[in-house]
Design a protein around this motif. Structure first.
Motif: not given
Ligand code: FES
Length: 517
Positions: A471-472, A487, A469, A490
Motif C-alpha cells: 500500500h504505502a 500492516c 506493505c 493502515h
Molecule cells: Fe500498509 Fe498502508 S502501508 S496498509
C-alpha cells in the motif's frame, strides 16, 4: 465457470484463522455468464452488512445491482462482530456534542433507533431466522472518574432523545459503582441476517459475484469498469463497502484500524446475561448471551488495540482472565478477532468518495458499531443514488474531511521510512539458516542484509515474502493467532502466501523464491 465451481464447493470462510461463533454455511449465489453482459445501476463491492443492505435497498427501489465479493459473503468484519445493536455509539454523545453539536447527537440517536427498527423490519419482510431479540443495555462505571463520565453520558444521551435511566443493576456479575440502562437495544445473528438479505436481493433480480477481487476500476463516459481476474463489470455507480477503499486516499489517514477480541464460553451456572452490558475501562469489555443449536453461550469481548501494534495472544489471555475473574467458566468454545476502523473525529464517513470519479461512494469509520452504522450506510448510500433526501448525508459526508496538504507527503513519508527491498531470491543457505525456525510461526528475519517475512507451515514448508506493505511501504508484522501478516500503518492484511486479505493494499506481498532443499 471454473471459478464458479470452486466457489460452490467453498464453505463460509472468514478473514482470519480463528473461528467465530457465527460461521456457518451461507447461501451460494448462482452464476451465469450473462452476469457480465449487463450495465448495472450500481456495482457494490463487499459482501458484508453494508454492501448487502445497500444492494437490497437499491434493488428493492427498482435499480439493477450487482454485488461483488472478493471471497464469500460475511468474510470480513460482519462474520467477526459481536452483533450488538445499540442506540449509543463508541463515540459517546458528549463527544458527538462537542465535535459536531447537539443537533448531530439528536440525528445520530434518531438514526440508531430507526436502524434497529429497519433491521427488524427486514427480518420480518424477508422471513429471516436471525435470532433477533430486544434487550436492555447497561453501561457501568467502576471508579470515580468513570462515574463522572457516566453522568455526562447519561445527560447527553437523554438530551439526544435516547431512552436511558439510572439503574441499580448492571446485568452482569461484575463489580460496579454506578450503572445506566438503555432501553430497546437488540442483538441478532449477523450471518443469518446477511444471508437473508442476500436471498432477498437475489429474489428481486440482484446479482452476486463471489470470489472476485476487484483489482482496478476505470471510468469513462459516466461508466465505471471494475475488473477482477478475467471479469469486467460495468456500472453507473460504484460503492466501496470494504471499509477503506483500496489504494491511497484520505480515508486511510482518517481511520485507524483496530483489532477486537471475542470469546464465547459455556458457564458452570446460569449467570448468562439477559441483556447487553459494557464496562468503561480502556479498552472496554462487553457482554451478552446467544443460544446456538440449543446451547447458551456467554459472548464477551474487548482488549482492542491498533492493528499490528500488540500481540494477539496477549489480548486473548487478558480477555480470558477478565472473564474468568467474573464468571464461573466451564469451557472456552470459540475465540476470534476482527478488524474495525476508528474515525478521527468520531463519526463514520458515508457518501461520495472525495477525489474519485463521479458516482463513486464509500462507507467506513464505523468504530465498534458496524451493524448499526453499516445498516445506516445502506440507507444513506441508496438514498444518495436514488436522489432522495437523507438528513444525515451532510453530517456524515466524507468530504467533511479537510483536504490534507500532506496527502502526497503521506506516500513520501512512509516511503522514506520504508525499507527498500531489492532481492527476489536466495540460495539454499537461506533454508539452512531457517532450520531451527519454529513450525507454524511467522517472523521478520534478517538475512544477508535483507529483511524477510518468513513463515514455516505445519509440514515444514518455508515461505518468504518481502515485508514491505504494497500500500504505502510500511513493514508488516506477524499475527500468530490469525496466521496473517498485518500492516501497522493502515490495517492492510495479507495471507501466508502474500495475497491480500484486507485492503487498502491492492497487490500481494512480493514472493521471494526459496529453494526447497
Ligand atoms: Fe500498509 Fe498502508 S502501508 S496498509
Amino acid at each position: 465457470m471454473r471459478q464458479y465451481l470452486d466457489m460452490k464447493n467453498k464453505k463460509n470462510q472468514r478473514d482470519g484463522k480463528t473461528i467465530s461463533i457465527w460461521q456457518r454455511p451461507m447461501m451460494q449465489p448462482p452464476f451465469s455468464e450473462d452476469i457480465l453482459n449487463s450495465v448495472y445501476d450500481a456495482i457494490i463491492v463487499g459482501g458484508g452488512i453494508t454492501g448487502l443492505t445497500t444492494a437490497f435497498n437499491l434493488q428493492r427501489a427498482g435499480k439493477k445491482c450487482i454485488l461483488v465479493e472478493a471471497k464469500n459473503l460475511g468474510f470480513g468484519t460482519s462474520g467477526g462482530t459481536s452483533a450488538h445493536l445499540n442506540t449509543f455509539f463508541d463515540s459517546s454523545y458528549p463527544e458527538i456534542d462537542s465535535n459536531f453539536g447537539k443537533e448531530a447527537s439528536k440525528a445520530m440517536a434518531t438514526a440508531s433507533k430507526r436502524m434497529i427498527k429497519t433491521i427488524q423490519a427486514n427480518i420480518d419482510e424477508l422471513n429471516i431466522e436471525a435470532d433477533f431479540e430486544y434487550k436492555s443495555g447497561f453501561l457501568f462505571s467502576q471508579n470515580e472518574k468513570e462515574t463522572q463520565q457516566l453522568d455526562e453520558i447519561l445527560s447527553s444521551s437523554k438530551a439526544a432523545g435516547v431512552m436511558v435511566e439510572e439503574s441499580g443493576d448492571n446485568g452482569v456479575p461484575v463489580r460496579f459503582l454506578k450503572a445506566i440502562e438503555f432501553s430497546n437495544q437488540a442483538q441478532f445473528h449477523p450471518l443469518k441476517y446477511i444471508d437473508g438479505l442476500a436471498r432477498g436481493f437475489l429474489s428481486l433480480g440482484g446479482r452476486i459475484l463471489e470470489n472476485t477481487f476487484i483489482e482496478e476500476v476505470k471510468e469513462s463516459h459516466g461508466l465505471h469498469y471494475a475488473t477482477g481476474g478475467a471479469m469486467e463489470i460495468q456500472g453507473r455507480n460504484l460503492i466501496w463497502a470494504t471499509h477503506i477503499p483500496p489504494g491511497i486516499n484520505l480515508l486511510s489517514l482518517r481511520n485507524a484500524p483496530y483489532r477486537s477480541y471475542v470469546l464465547a464460553v459455556k458457564l458452570n451456572n446460569e449467570t448468562y446475561p439477559d441483556c447487553l452490558s459494557y464496562d468503561m475501562q480502556e479498552p472496554y469489555h462487553y457482554f451478552r448471551s446467544h443460544e446456538i443449536d440449543g446451547q447458551k453461550y456467554l459472548i464477551a469481548g474487548g482488549e482492542d488495540h491498533k492493528t499490528g501494534h500488540e500481540d494477539s495472544e496477549d489480548a486473548f489471555r487478558a480477555l480470558e482472565q477478565y472473564i474468568t475473574a467474573n464468571f464461573d467458566v466451564l469451557s472456552v468454545d470459540y475465540k476470534w478477532s476482527s478488524q474495525y476502523y476508528v474515525p478521527v473525529d468520531g463519526l463514520p464517513y458515508i457518501g461520495l468518495l472525495p477525489g474519485a470519479a463521479d458516482g463513486t461512494f464509500v462507507a467506513t469509520g464505523f468504530n465498534g458499531n458496524g451493524m448499526i452504522l453499516g445498516s445506516l450506510a445502506g440507507e444513506i448510500l441508496s438514498d444518495l443514488i436514488l436522489g432522495r433526501d437523507n438528513d444525515l448525508s451532510v453530517l456524515l459526508s466524507p468530504s467533511r474531511l479537510k483536504p490534507l496538504s500532506g496527502l502526497s507527503d503521506f506516500v513520501k513519508e512512509n516511503a522514506d521510512v520504508a525499507y527498500h527491498f531489492v532481492a527476489d531470491r536466495f540460495g539454499s543457505e537461506l533454508l539452512a539458516s531457517l532450520k531451527s525456525f519454529p513450525i507454524g510461526e511467522g517472523k521478520i528475519v534478517k538475512f544477508q542484509g535483507e529483511r524477510l517475512a518468513v513463515h514455516k507451515d505445519a509440514h515444514g514448508k518455508v515461505r518468504a515474502l518481502s515485508p514491505v506493505c504494497t500500500h504505502a511501504g510500511c513493514i508488516v508484522n506477524w499475527n500468530r493467532v490469525e496466521q496473517s501478516w498485518e500492516c501497522p500503518c493502515h490495517g492492510g492484511r495479507f495471507d501466508i502466501d502474500g495475497s491480500v486479505i484486507t485492503g487498502p493494499p491492492k497487490t500481494p506481498l512480493k514472493k521471494i523464491e526459496v529453494p526447497h532443499r
